[in-house]
Scaffold this motif. Structure first.
Motif, short mmCIF file in Angstrom:
data_model
loop_
_atom_site.label_atom_id
_atom_site.label_comp_id
_atom_site.label_asym_id
_atom_site.label_seq_id
_atom_site.Cartn_x
_atom_site.Cartn_y
_atom_site.Cartn_z
N LYS A 10 0.82 -1.21 0.00
CA LYS A 10 0.00 0.00 0.00
C LYS A 10 0.85 1.26 0.00
O LYS A 10 0.36 2.35 -0.31
CB LYS A 10 -0.93 0.00 1.21
N GLU A 11 2.13 1.11 0.35
CA GLU A 11 3.03 2.26 0.39
C GLU A 11 3.63 2.61 -0.98
O GLU A 11 4.30 3.62 -1.12
CB GLU A 11 4.19 1.96 1.36
N ILE A 12 3.39 1.73 -1.98
CA ILE A 12 4.00 1.92 -3.29
C ILE A 12 2.98 2.48 -4.27
O ILE A 12 1.89 1.94 -4.42
CB ILE A 12 4.58 0.59 -3.82
N ALA A 13 3.35 3.57 -4.95
CA ALA A 13 2.47 4.20 -5.92
C ALA A 13 2.58 3.54 -7.29
O ALA A 13 3.54 2.80 -7.57
CB ALA A 13 2.79 5.69 -6.03
N LEU A 37 9.84 8.35 4.22
CA LEU A 37 10.67 7.19 3.95
C LEU A 37 9.84 5.93 4.14
O LEU A 37 9.20 5.74 5.18
CB LEU A 37 11.87 7.16 4.90
N VAL A 38 9.84 5.07 3.12
CA VAL A 38 9.10 3.80 3.20
C VAL A 38 10.00 2.70 3.73
O VAL A 38 9.66 2.00 4.68
CB VAL A 38 8.54 3.41 1.81
N THR A 39 11.18 2.54 3.12
CA THR A 39 12.08 1.48 3.57
C THR A 39 13.49 1.70 3.04
O THR A 39 13.68 2.31 1.98
CB THR A 39 11.58 0.09 3.11
N LEU A 40 14.45 1.21 3.78
CA LEU A 40 15.83 1.07 3.33
C LEU A 40 16.14 -0.41 3.44
O LEU A 40 16.25 -0.95 4.54
CB LEU A 40 16.78 1.88 4.22
N SER A 41 16.27 -1.09 2.29
CA SER A 41 16.37 -2.54 2.32
C SER A 41 17.21 -3.05 1.17
O SER A 41 16.90 -2.76 0.00
CB SER A 41 14.95 -3.14 2.25
N ARG A 42 18.26 -3.78 1.47
CA ARG A 42 19.12 -4.43 0.47
C ARG A 42 19.59 -3.45 -0.61
O ARG A 42 19.65 -3.80 -1.81
CB ARG A 42 18.38 -5.61 -0.17
N GLY A 43 19.93 -2.23 -0.20
CA GLY A 43 20.42 -1.25 -1.15
C GLY A 43 19.36 -0.42 -1.85
O GLY A 43 19.68 0.48 -2.62
N MET A 56 3.06 9.22 -5.63
CA MET A 56 4.28 8.89 -6.38
C MET A 56 5.29 8.24 -5.45
O MET A 56 5.28 8.49 -4.24
CB MET A 56 4.89 10.14 -7.01
N THR A 57 6.15 7.43 -6.03
CA THR A 57 7.21 6.74 -5.28
C THR A 57 8.55 7.01 -5.96
O THR A 57 8.63 7.06 -7.19
CB THR A 57 6.95 5.22 -5.22
N SER A 58 9.58 7.17 -5.17
CA SER A 58 10.94 7.32 -5.67
C SER A 58 11.81 6.26 -5.02
O SER A 58 11.86 6.15 -3.80
CB SER A 58 11.48 8.72 -5.33
N CYS A 59 12.49 5.46 -5.86
CA CYS A 59 13.27 4.33 -5.34
C CYS A 59 14.69 4.39 -5.89
O CYS A 59 14.90 4.27 -7.10
CB CYS A 59 12.62 3.01 -5.73
N GLY A 79 2.21 -2.93 -7.42
CA GLY A 79 1.26 -2.03 -8.04
C GLY A 79 1.82 -0.99 -8.99
O GLY A 79 1.06 -0.28 -9.65
N ALA A 80 3.14 -0.86 -9.10
CA ALA A 80 3.72 0.13 -10.01
C ALA A 80 3.62 -0.33 -11.46
O ALA A 80 3.71 -1.53 -11.75
CB ALA A 80 5.18 0.37 -9.65
N ASP A 81 3.42 0.62 -12.37
CA ASP A 81 3.42 0.27 -13.79
C ASP A 81 4.03 1.34 -14.68
O ASP A 81 4.07 1.20 -15.91
CB ASP A 81 2.01 -0.07 -14.28
#
Length: 243
Positions: A10-13, A37-43, A56-59, A79-81
């Protein structure tokens, strides 16, 4: 929960920016009206928020095709496309300078990851609607850009054939980086929309490192402005089509 990007889906746009630099991921998010901030995980560094009412999401993906392909897949599973890469690049033509913004119309495929998805003769090109949004937005913001074809290779320090490179430069190659071939091919294979733009960090004519850094950061901010506004434009078009 995904293997590497561990967070609540649900945190991903739907609309995602995919810089390589984790610090740039937050710089992009700072252009949203609000973000967290949603997560810091495996880089992977993931931020989500809203811009003019659009989630919107920025990764931050890290360097190279493999991490980008994994990140795209896991974000799509949540859910991103639509993916826009906001990267940095070297430049190939005389007159191109540090801080220039380049919008990709296609990429020569020197990377390895994309070959696991589609054969080498399949062209690595962005989704036209995303490309159009990036170009139109740059014009609306009165920000000068170069629009053209580049190359991507995930062996940054690997040996190069100077003769082959010169042929491509003669044909008008305008940028070189590491991930756009993967972005476009993985997107095409899965039916996801993609686009890419870059700030140039390559100008051997600039002697002072601090001067070059300042000019590059200005270009980086310009590329972010274009990307965020273009993504909003894409979302508005999606709303119209959904009615």
């Amino acid at each position: 929960m995904e293997w590497h990007i561990k967070c609540d889906p649900k945190e991903i746009a739907r609309y995602v920016f995919t810089p390589g630099d984790q610090a740039r991921a937050e710089k992009i998010a700072k252009h949203f009206d609000s973000y967290h901030l949603v997560t810091l995980s495996r880089g992977y560094s993931v931020y989500s928020g809203e811009f003019k009412g659009i989630p919107m999401t920025s990764c931050g993906m890290g360097m190279g095709g493999p991490t980008l392909a994994i990140g795209m897949q896991e974000l799509a599973n949540m859910g991103a496309d639509t993916f826009i890469r906001v990267g940095s690049c070297g430049v190939m033509q005389k007159g191109q300078k540090t801080g220039d913004v380049i919008i990709a119309t296609g990429t020569v495929r020197y990377g390895g990851t994309s070959n696991a998805y589609l054969p080498p003769y399949f062209p690595a090109v962005p989704t036209f609607s995303v490309l159009r949004a990036l170009v139109e937005t740059s014009e609306e913001l009165n920000l000068r850009t170069t629009v053209g074809v580049g190359s991507a290779c995930d062996a940054l320090y690997g040996p190069r054939d100077p003769k082959k490179r010169e042929v491509l430069i003669k044909a008008g190659l305008v940028f070189g980086e590491m991930e756009s071939d993967t972005l476009f091919i993985v997107g095409a294979y899965n039916g996801w929309r993609t686009g890419a733009l870059f700030a140039s960090d390559g100008d051997p004519g600039i002697i002072k490192p601090e001067e070059k850094e300042k000019i590059f950061r200005e270009g980086e901010q310009n590329s972010i402005k274009i990307a965020v506004e273009a993504m909003w434009k894409i979302a508005q078009d999606d709303k119209k089509r959904a009615k």
